[in-house]
Motif scaffolding. Structure first.
Motif, PDB file in Angstrom:
ATOM      1  N   ILE A 236      15.277 -31.022   9.469  1.00 32.86           N
ATOM      2  CA  ILE A 236      14.147 -31.387  10.325  1.00 32.86           C
ATOM      3  C   ILE A 236      14.674 -31.722  11.716  1.00 32.86           C
ATOM      4  O   ILE A 236      15.627 -32.512  11.863  1.00 32.86           O
ATOM      5  CB  ILE A 236      13.377 -32.588   9.745  1.00 32.86           C
ATOM      6  N   PHE A 237      14.036 -31.129  12.733  1.00 33.15           N
ATOM      7  CA  PHE A 237      14.406 -31.378  14.131  1.00 33.15           C
ATOM      8  C   PHE A 237      13.229 -32.003  14.856  1.00 33.15           C
ATOM      9  O   PHE A 237      12.067 -31.748  14.528  1.00 33.15           O
ATOM     10  CB  PHE A 237      14.805 -30.074  14.828  1.00 33.15           C
TER      11      PHE A 237
ATOM     12  N   VAL B 163      17.185 -34.625  12.895  1.00 28.15           N
ATOM     13  CA  VAL B 163      16.983 -36.012  12.462  1.00 28.15           C
ATOM     14  C   VAL B 163      17.128 -36.156  10.951  1.00 28.15           C
ATOM     15  O   VAL B 163      17.185 -37.267  10.433  1.00 28.15           O
ATOM     16  CB  VAL B 163      15.603 -36.532  12.920  1.00 28.15           C
ATOM     17  N   SER B 164      17.155 -35.022  10.222  1.00 31.58           N
ATOM     18  CA  SER B 164      17.362 -35.045   8.772  1.00 31.58           C
ATOM     19  C   SER B 164      17.942 -33.714   8.339  1.00 31.58           C
ATOM     20  O   SER B 164      17.459 -32.650   8.744  1.00 31.58           O
ATOM     21  CB  SER B 164      16.033 -35.301   8.041  1.00 31.58           C
ATOM     22  N   GLY B 165      19.016 -33.778   7.545  1.00 32.75           N
ATOM     23  CA  GLY B 165      19.611 -32.553   7.036  1.00 32.75           C
ATOM     24  C   GLY B 165      18.758 -31.950   5.915  1.00 32.75           C
ATOM     25  O   GLY B 165      17.766 -32.532   5.473  1.00 32.75           O
TER      26      GLY B 165
ATOM     27  N   CYS C 296       6.249 -36.807  20.655  1.00 34.87           N
ATOM     28  CA  CYS C 296       7.345 -35.959  20.188  1.00 34.87           C
ATOM     29  C   CYS C 296       6.774 -34.814  19.356  1.00 34.87           C
ATOM     30  O   CYS C 296       5.565 -34.755  19.083  1.00 34.87           O
ATOM     31  CB  CYS C 296       8.348 -36.768  19.382  1.00 34.87           C
ATOM     32  N   GLU C 297       7.649 -33.920  18.904  1.00 28.67           N
ATOM     33  CA  GLU C 297       7.232 -32.781  18.086  1.00 28.67           C
ATOM     34  C   GLU C 297       8.249 -32.528  16.982  1.00 28.67           C
ATOM     35  O   GLU C 297       9.454 -32.754  17.163  1.00 28.67           O
ATOM     36  CB  GLU C 297       7.090 -31.518  18.944  1.00 28.67           C
ATOM     37  N   LEU C 298       7.741 -32.051  15.850  1.00 30.32           N
ATOM     38  CA  LEU C 298       8.600 -31.630  14.741  1.00 30.32           C
ATOM     39  C   LEU C 298       8.835 -30.137  14.838  1.00 30.32           C
ATOM     40  O   LEU C 298       7.931 -29.372  15.194  1.00 30.32           O
ATOM     41  CB  LEU C 298       7.909 -31.940  13.399  1.00 30.32           C
ATOM     42  N   MET C 299      10.047 -29.701  14.485  1.00 26.83           N
ATOM     43  CA  MET C 299      10.361 -28.275  14.525  1.00 26.83           C
ATOM     44  C   MET C 299      11.502 -27.968  13.566  1.00 26.83           C
ATOM     45  O   MET C 299      12.249 -28.873  13.181  1.00 26.83           O
ATOM     46  CB  MET C 299      10.693 -27.835  15.951  1.00 26.83           C
ATOM     47  N   PRO C 300      11.658 -26.703  13.185  1.00 32.14           N
ATOM     48  CA  PRO C 300      12.686 -26.346  12.207  1.00 32.14           C
ATOM     49  C   PRO C 300      14.046 -26.016  12.819  1.00 32.14           C
ATOM     50  O   PRO C 300      14.996 -25.733  12.093  1.00 32.14           O
ATOM     51  CB  PRO C 300      12.092 -25.100  11.538  1.00 32.14           C
TER      52      PRO C 300
END
Length: 207
Positions: free
Chosen positions: A191-192, A139-141, A158-162
């Motif tokens: 950011i994923f 979602v972000s480079g 949802c969840e954030l992950m690298p």
């Protein structure tokens, strides 16, 4: 008998100066005064080894260190006449790795970045990503400059992950929740986001 007593008294009077006290083993304190005071130097056994001063009375004399400044420096340094040594800290060499004004300025800048975050900017950007499923999508480079806030704009968790990994392995980002990444040397990577079901949406603001 009276004559004998008188003679004995005369002898004792003449001998009194010879029976005076020996100098004390500890030198007495110097009396206060506005004029020159006599000084006496004692050895370890309490004997007077030197005396001088005292206005018009007392003997002359002086106490000096052995040798001149040059000969003393020569004895220590092993160089004829001695070598002048710098007394200014600016003239002394710094050891390897020592702190300098430049290094301190760099450190202060880094500390300010950690405490205050990135420097303020006059603009920001927004990126929206939809149709997120259970496998993470980017979602972000990578961003080495901006602070980024990710907001879950969907009604599902949802969840954030690298990286692009499956839901259940990241950091929770509940429906309507936000998380800010501070780009002061800690979170500059991509950011994923993965969601618990298909149809997740997020918005990322970079500023």
């Amino acid at each position: 008998m009276i004559r004998f007593a008188a003679a004995l008294a005369a002898i004792l009077c003449c001998a009194l100066p010879a029976l005076a006290e020996a100098p004390p083993s500890v030198a007495p304190g110097v009396p206060f005064g506005t004029g020159t005071q006599p000084v006496v130097v004692y050895d370890a056994q309490g004997n007077v080894v030197s005396s001088f001063g005292g206005g018009g009375g007392g003997g002359g004399g002086s106490v000096t260190a052995p040798g001149t400044a040059g000969t003393q420096a020569e004895a220590v340094q092993g160089v004829p006449g001695g070598v002048p040594l710098p007394i200014s800290a600016a003239a002394l060499p710094l050891p390897a790795g020592a702190a300098t004004a430049a290094a301190q300025a760099t450190g202060n800048t880094s500390l300010a970045s950690i405490v205050n975050g990135p420097a303020p900017t006059s603009s920001f950007s927004i990126a929206r990503t939809g149709s997120i499923g259970t496998t993470a999508v980017q979602v972000s480079g990578a961003d080495t400059t901006n602070r980024r806030t990710v907001t879950n704009t969907s009604a599902i968790g949802c969840e954030l992950m690298p990286a692009a990994t499956a839901y259940g392995t990241g950091y929770p980002l509940p429906a309507g929740g936000s998380f800010t990444f501070d780009a002061s040397g800690r979170t500059t990577g991509a950011i994923f986001v993965a969601c618990s079901a298909a149809g997740g949406t997020v918005a990322v603001i970079s500023y």
